[in-house]
Design an enzyme around this catalytic site. Structure first.
Site, short mmCIF file in Angstrom:
data_model
loop_
_atom_site.label_atom_id
_atom_site.label_comp_id
_atom_site.label_asym_id
_atom_site.label_seq_id
_atom_site.Cartn_x
_atom_site.Cartn_y
_atom_site.Cartn_z
CB ALA A 117 13.60 5.14 -9.54
N GLY A 144 19.10 4.03 -9.41
CA GLY A 144 20.39 3.91 -10.10
C GLY A 144 20.71 5.17 -10.89
CB THR A 169 20.43 4.86 -16.63
OG1 THR A 169 21.79 4.55 -16.93
CG2 THR A 169 19.67 5.16 -17.89
N GLY A 170 18.52 5.48 -14.28
CA GLY A 170 17.14 5.61 -13.78
C GLY A 170 16.90 6.94 -13.10
CE LYS A 199 22.82 -3.17 -22.23
NZ LYS A 199 22.04 -2.61 -21.13
N1 NAP Z 1 26.27 4.43 -21.91
C1 NAP Z 1 27.08 4.40 -20.87
O1 NAP Z 1 28.12 5.07 -20.83
C2 NAP Z 1 26.71 3.52 -19.71
C3 NAP Z 1 27.41 3.61 -18.50
C4 NAP Z 1 27.00 2.78 -17.44
C5 NAP Z 1 25.93 1.91 -17.60
N2 NAP Z 1 25.30 1.85 -18.81
C6 NAP Z 1 24.14 0.93 -19.04
O2 NAP Z 1 23.04 1.50 -18.37
C7 NAP Z 1 22.28 0.48 -17.73
C8 NAP Z 1 21.93 0.97 -16.33
O3 NAP Z 1 23.16 1.14 -15.64
P1 NAP Z 1 23.32 2.12 -14.41
O4 NAP Z 1 24.79 2.21 -14.18
O5 NAP Z 1 22.51 3.31 -14.61
O6 NAP Z 1 22.66 1.22 -13.27
P2 NAP Z 1 22.88 1.30 -11.70
O7 NAP Z 1 23.28 2.67 -11.30
O8 NAP Z 1 23.78 0.16 -11.32
O9 NAP Z 1 21.41 1.03 -11.16
C9 NAP Z 1 20.75 -0.18 -11.42
C10 NAP Z 1 19.34 -0.06 -10.94
O10 NAP Z 1 18.66 -1.30 -11.21
C11 NAP Z 1 17.96 -1.67 -10.05
N3 NAP Z 1 17.79 -3.13 -10.03
C12 NAP Z 1 18.75 -4.07 -10.19
N4 NAP Z 1 18.21 -5.30 -10.13
C13 NAP Z 1 16.88 -5.13 -9.90
C14 NAP Z 1 15.79 -6.01 -9.75
N5 NAP Z 1 15.95 -7.34 -9.81
N6 NAP Z 1 14.56 -5.49 -9.53
C15 NAP Z 1 14.38 -4.15 -9.48
N7 NAP Z 1 15.38 -3.25 -9.61
C16 NAP Z 1 16.61 -3.74 -9.84
C17 NAP Z 1 18.79 -1.17 -8.90
O11 NAP Z 1 17.99 -1.10 -7.75
P3 NAP Z 1 18.56 -1.29 -6.24
O12 NAP Z 1 18.52 0.08 -5.65
O13 NAP Z 1 17.58 -2.23 -5.64
O14 NAP Z 1 19.95 -1.86 -6.35
C18 NAP Z 1 19.20 0.20 -9.43
O15 NAP Z 1 18.16 1.13 -9.24
C19 NAP Z 1 23.15 -0.78 -17.70
O16 NAP Z 1 22.44 -1.85 -18.26
C20 NAP Z 1 24.38 -0.46 -18.51
O17 NAP Z 1 24.54 -1.36 -19.57
C21 NAP Z 1 25.66 2.63 -19.85
#
Ligand code: NAP
Length: 330
Positions: free
Chosen positions: A10, A12, A14-15, A125
């Site tokens: 949440a 991050g 996407t979240g 994945k």
């Molecule tokens: N389609 C696209 O263009 C695109 C672009 C970017 C990413 N993505 C994909 O989207 C996915 C999400 O990426 P994002 O960039 O949205 O992520 P992000 O902004 O880096 O956020 C990651 C989230 O995961 C949480 N997290 C990480 N490890 C954890 C753990 N062990 N326990 C609980 N929470 C944890 C983090 O919490 P904290 O606050 O504790 O750090 C944060 O809330 C990725 O897997 C990526 O492959 C896709």
């Protein structure tokens, strides 16, 4: 019927998109956030609680039993864990099965690509998906193409620079003609809210997109909307392939270093999107995905053109470039 949803990620990008979409529909969803212990006292996490989001604080890689306890009582568990930590979801899926979760949404949310050596993160994945299948855990896998927010070129006036995540490129890849599916990050949550409220998407792959555009088309559209001429620089398919091989080698040799890993992930995306041409609606259909344009014909996504208008008026929320910490590989 109202569903209880537990969201990992949440805080991050996407979240956060998913959180906002679920919170605006309290008739359909009661949302809680799964937070890791080291983040539990951070301001952005406390702000979630202040908005009425329930918190479940647990280490998903710690002992299994507390993770099962944290997941009990939730109809849906959604994971949007960062790209460096995909395999941490293996135990989360096991816990979801034991807790009786009715729908597990693992962290897909990338472009359409096949497993098996094309993209390292797609393969990580895939390891999670195969674990889900072995558990016979109800699931939905949602891919979104590439975000609008990382698909636009810079314009000479610099009007769009405030929203550029990675300075430098992007150049056009190969001949710039490969089509790619695109979704606005702000729409990801709106799509997810629809998808998890729909029995037709249970145990299915689903793809979302507002546009299917080549880089040439993106450049032309950006020129038209901005009224600025953008210089084209090309990277050949051969250059993409050799840089990807080098970056992969370097990342494997330095498994705990984020920068080579990031380059490897970037090279994989370029290879899949522009050399192989995987991220298309036709290929998604071939791979068995349901298409949200067919499932929800009334859904009005943010089109790439409208994103560009917002972007050039400096109205697009910026997304953080904060890199996750690589966890030391055991
Ligand atoms: N389609 C696209 O263009 C695109 C672009 C970017 C990413 N993505 C994909 O989207 C996915 C999400 O990426 P994002 O960039 O949205 O992520 P992000 O902004 O880096 O956020 C990651 C989230 O995961 C949480 N997290 C990480 N490890 C954890 C753990 N062990 N326990 C609980 N929470 C944890 C983090 O919490 P904290 O606050 O504790 O750090 C944060 O809330 C990725 O897997 C990526 O492959 C896709």
């Amino acid at each position: 019927m109202k569903q209880t949803v537990l969201l990992l990620g949440a805080t991050g990008r996407t979240g956060a998109s998913i959180l906002e979409a679920l919170l605006v529909d309290p008739e359909s969803f009661v949302v809680s956030a799964l937070v890791r212990p080291e983040s539990a006292s951070r301001d952005d996490v406390l702000a979630l609680a202040a908005r009425g989001v329930g918190l479940r604080v647990v280490d998903i890689e710690g002992p299994l039993e507390p993770v099962v306890e944290a997941l009990k009582g939730f109809d849906v568990v959604i994971s949007t864990i960062d790209f460096t930590a995909q395999l941490a979801q293996l135990q989360l899926a096991t816990a979801a099965k034991q807790a009786g979760v009715k729908r597990f949404v693992p962290c897909a949310f990338i472009t359409v690509a096949p497993p098996g050596g094309v993209m390292h993160i797609r393969d990580e994945k895939e390891a999670v998906y195969q674990h889900i299948f072995k558990l016979y855990l109800p699931y939905t896998i949602i891919d979104v193409g590439y975000w609008h927010q990382i698909s636009f070129p810079r314009v000479p006036s610099g009007r769009a620079d405030y929203a550029v995540l990675h300075p430098g490129g992007p150049e056009l890849h190969a001949d710039g003609k490969a089509k790619n599916l695109l979704t606005d990050l702000r729409d990801v949550g709106r799509y997810v809210a629809r998808i998890i409220n729909d029995e037709r998407t249970l145990n299915k792959y689903v793809v979302t997109y507002s546009d299917s555009l080549s880089e040439e088309e993106i450049y032309s559209l950006t020129e038209e909307v901005s009224n600025e001429k953008i210089e084209r620089k090309y990277i050949s398919a051969d250059e993409i392939i050799s840089a990807r091989a080098k970056d992969t080698e370097e990342s494997i040799a330095n498994p705990n270093d984020i920068m080579p890993f990031l380059k490897r992930v970037g090279g994989d995306y370029q290879y899949s999107k522009y050399v192989r041409g995987d991220n298309t609606a036709e290929y998604a259909k071939y791979l068995g995905y349901l298409d949200t344009n067919e499932l929800y014909p009334d859904f009005k996504p943010i089109k790439f053109r409208d994103f560009l208008v917002d972007l050039l008026q400096q109205k697009v929320p910026t997304i953080s470039g904060k890199l996750p910490q690589m966890k030391a590989k055991k």
